[in-house]
Write a protein that holds these residues in place. Structure first.
Motif, PDB file in Angstrom:
ATOM      1  N   VAL A 147      11.878  -6.894   1.669  1.00  0.00           N
ATOM      2  CA  VAL A 147      10.950  -6.834   0.533  1.00  0.00           C
ATOM      3  C   VAL A 147      10.605  -5.372   0.257  1.00  0.00           C
ATOM      4  CG1 VAL A 147       8.669  -7.476  -0.320  1.00  0.00           C
ATOM      5  CG2 VAL A 147      10.011  -9.121   1.008  1.00  0.00           C
ATOM      6  N   TYR A 148      10.784  -4.959  -0.996  1.00  0.00           N
ATOM      7  CA  TYR A 148      10.453  -3.603  -1.437  1.00  0.00           C
ATOM      8  C   TYR A 148       9.254  -3.662  -2.383  1.00  0.00           C
ATOM      9  CZ  TYR A 148      15.216  -2.394   0.137  1.00  0.00           C
ATOM     10  OH  TYR A 148      16.348  -2.205   0.866  1.00  0.00           O
ATOM     11  N   VAL A 149       8.404  -2.672  -2.284  1.00  0.00           N
ATOM     12  CA  VAL A 149       7.260  -2.615  -3.213  1.00  0.00           C
ATOM     13  C   VAL A 149       6.968  -1.159  -3.557  1.00  0.00           C
ATOM     14  CG1 VAL A 149       5.610  -2.765  -1.289  1.00  0.00           C
ATOM     15  CG2 VAL A 149       4.824  -3.235  -3.621  1.00  0.00           C
ATOM     16  N   LEU A 150       6.737  -0.922  -4.840  1.00  0.00           N
ATOM     17  CA  LEU A 150       6.416   0.437  -5.315  1.00  0.00           C
ATOM     18  C   LEU A 150       4.975   0.504  -5.803  1.00  0.00           C
ATOM     19  CD1 LEU A 150       7.102   3.340  -6.313  1.00  0.00           C
ATOM     20  CD2 LEU A 150       8.064   2.298  -8.380  1.00  0.00           C
ATOM     21  N   MET A 151       4.277   1.537  -5.341  1.00  0.00           N
ATOM     22  CA  MET A 151       2.905   1.796  -5.803  1.00  0.00           C
ATOM     23  C   MET A 151       2.830   3.210  -6.378  1.00  0.00           C
ATOM     24  SD  MET A 151       0.630   0.443  -2.569  1.00  0.00           S
ATOM     25  CE  MET A 151       1.625   1.170  -1.280  1.00  0.00           C
TER      26      MET A 151
END
Lengths: 285, 317
Positions: A147-151
């Protein structure tokens, strides 16, 4: 995909971004341009995506594939362009961005069933928590996907981010790679002036994360290398945080390095000047 | 008046815990989350049998809602649990964006709702939660009335695809509903048929309404009592059918009179059939410390106040 090809995709994505924002005279070009290499590298090279007959297919559960979440939803133009160029929906739909009856809402939503989107985002600070839930579901399902997440870096000022930052190492969520787009800008000005986040790397390390820096976040080779390194550290009991050093507005000279293009659309003249700097590689929508 | 007797008293939150225990055994996709209130939410039996399906979130409710939303991606059915105040008001935006707008199959399960948590006082006595939750498009809002109904509701919402707000509480109250009841979301329960006034009650107020019905009967007034456990979607048909017969309404809820069950019923009446309505609800104020019985009395929510409201409603016919 070869680096040259990825760079060609990135150039087209940048054209899409400025054209989309110009087309509706609203939206957020700055952060979108800055994160182009990351999203292209993820979707066109690093992520394992569900395919059928050589074409990407979308389902909400996303089992046995890698997932991407965009927490700073205002940079929707870059995500929409990458999703369309990857084949999730027709590129012609990019022309509907932010217009009435469009599936391409100002900020990403699931409400209109746009392929590739699994959660609404826009109100900041929520994406890391969502990604942690999705990563936990993968573990419960014995699903090996990542799982990848960008903030955003301004987004680090939201308290919920730090609730999630505490949760992840405690529960050993080690199938997750998070990114912070470290462009140093937010709406009201440079991040150090608006609300100084100080040393985000040291903060996340203190919270128990593995921290990696990609110093050249707009260099495709550097992004690919950083992603490779991050992936290699998965599965060791700690979540991974990648600090992605980018330039806001990268690729369009007059939009670069300033918060002024966070959420402003170019006029006709500015659009022409921007497009003159970006090769049309895959054909405009 | 139909006779309701009881042999045992229990808290509705224990009904929730019992329902979770059953779900743990029946549904492998159910995951429980809690924000440092495992004992208060009666989750121990679930956790003991399904430790891998319990996620302790610590005192971080916003993150708990987000993690719950994420868990649905992959087919899990998360039950996010804490006190009603921290499950709604504290995390409204998280519920709005990540759960309701994203249409995620999250069950928000909230104990210690209303005045009757008692001594902790107004910081914990949320009286606005029904209003906040029912305003969210697509959100189902349920407030069961006793231990058995709460247990049945807990089990039922696992089979409902979509976000749910399940509200229950701390005080020990009589168990008067059927232990084997089938819980149907959105379907009112006819507690007692009557002709003079419709008393429409939710949550802990249903038992107060039954007592009020007996007091009214002694005065020759024949009250119809309806349990609305599902505030959204509302069983409009049951309400309209009742007022056709009785010609006036009392709504009873442990909630602010603004934005709760009473307003939902009033909307139905305004649109379909204008009859006098009296509210038994908190009069736009915060609560305070005290015992549950003292608080219900002081804030005008006990059986005696329902009786007075019924007489006012009848007089306005």
């Amino acid at each position: 995909m070869e680096i040259e090809q990825l760079e060609k995709v990135a150039s087209q994505v940048r054209r899409d971004i400025v054209r989309m924002v110009h087309g509706c005279q609203s939206g957020h070009p700055g952060g979108s341009l800055g994160c182009t290499e990351l999203l292209v590298a993820l979707y066109f090279e690093r992520m394992k995506l569900k395919e059928h007959d050589g074409k990407v297919v979308f389902d909400m559960d996303g089992k046995d594939e890698d997932l991407f979440f965009l927490s700073n939803g205002h940079i929707s133009p870059v995500w929409y362009s990458v999703l369309a160029r990857k084949g999730y929906f027709p590129v012609s739909e990019l022309a509907t961005f932010r217009k009435l009856d469009s599936r391409l809402q100002g900020h990403p939503t699931t409400h209109e069933h746009l392929e590739g989107i699994r959660i609404a985002s826009g109100s900041l600070g929520q994406g890391l928590s969502v990604a942690l839930g999705a990563a936990t579901a993968k573990k419960l399902n014995n699903d090996k996907g990542t799982v990848y997440v960008l903030m955003g870096d301004g987004e680090q000022q939201e308290g919920q981010v730090w609730e999630a930052a505490t949760f992840a190492p405690h529960h050993q969520v080690d199938n997750l790679i998070a990114f912070i787009d470290l462009n140093g800008q937010q709406i009201d000005g440079p991040t150090v002036k608006v609300m100084n986040n100080r040393d985000l790397g040291a903060k996340y390390e203190a919270f128990g994360w593995e921290v990696i820096n990609i110093e050249e976040g707009n260099d495709m080779a550097a992004v690919l290398k950083g992603l490779y390194e991050a992936k290699g550290r998965l599965g060791h009991g700690r979540p991974i945080m990648v600090l992605l050093h980018t330039g806001m507005g990268y690729g369009v000279d007059f939009m670069m390095g300033s918060h002024k293009w966070h959420g402003v659309a170019p006029n006709d003249e500015q659009l022409a000047a921007a497009l003159a700097q970006l090769d049309e590689t895959l054909g405009d929508y | 008046m139909k006779k309701y007797t009881f042999t045992e008293k229990k808290d509705t939150r224990s009904g929730f815990g019992a329902g979770m225990h059953v779900l743990g055994q029946q549904n492998p996709n159910v995951v429980a989350l809690c924000a440092d209130l495992v004992g208060s939410l009666k989750l121990e039996p679930f956790i003991k049998e399904n430790p891998e399906r319990f996620i302790q979130c610590g005192i971080s409710e916003a993150n708990m809602i987000g993690v719950s939303a994420g868990l649905t991606i992959g087919g899990k059915i998360p039950f996010a649990t804490t006190f009603a105040n921290f499950a709604t008001g504290r995390v409204y935006d998280q519920i709005r964006q990540s759960v309701a707008y994203s249409n995620k199959n999250v069950k928000i399960c909230a104990s210690h709702a209303g005045l009757t948590l008692g001594e902790d006082g107004a910081t914990h006595q949320i009286l606005e939660d029904i209003g906040m939750m029912k305003m969210l498009p697509g959100m189902t809002v349920i407030n069961p009335c006793d231990y058995n109904q709460t247990k049945a509701a807990t089990i039922a919402i696992a089979d409902h695809d979509g976000p749910v707000y399940l509200r229950f509480g701390r005080p020990v109250i009589p168990i008067f509903t059927d232990p084997d009841q089938k819980f149907e979301i959105g379907k009112a329960w006819m507690v007692n048929e009557g002709t003079d006034v419709s008393i429409i009650a939710t949550g802990h107020m249903v038992w107060e309404a039954i007592q009020a019905g007996e007091m009214l009967e002694a005065e020759g007034i024949n009250a119809e009592i309806i349990n609305i456990h599902t505030i959204k979607p509302l069983d409009e048909e049951a309400i309209l059918k009742s007022v056709e017969k009785t010609g006036c309404v009392v709504t009873a809820e442990e909630h602010n009179r603004i934005g709760g069950l009473g307003d939902s019923v009033a909307q139905v009446l305004v649109k379909n059939k204008l009859v006098p309505q009296e509210y038994v609800a908190v009069n736009d104020s915060f609560g305070e410390s005290g015992t549950p019985a003292q608080l219900l009395e002081k804030y005008g929510l006990d059986a005696k106040h329902i009786v007075e409201a019924a007489k006012r409603a009848i007089a306005r016919k």
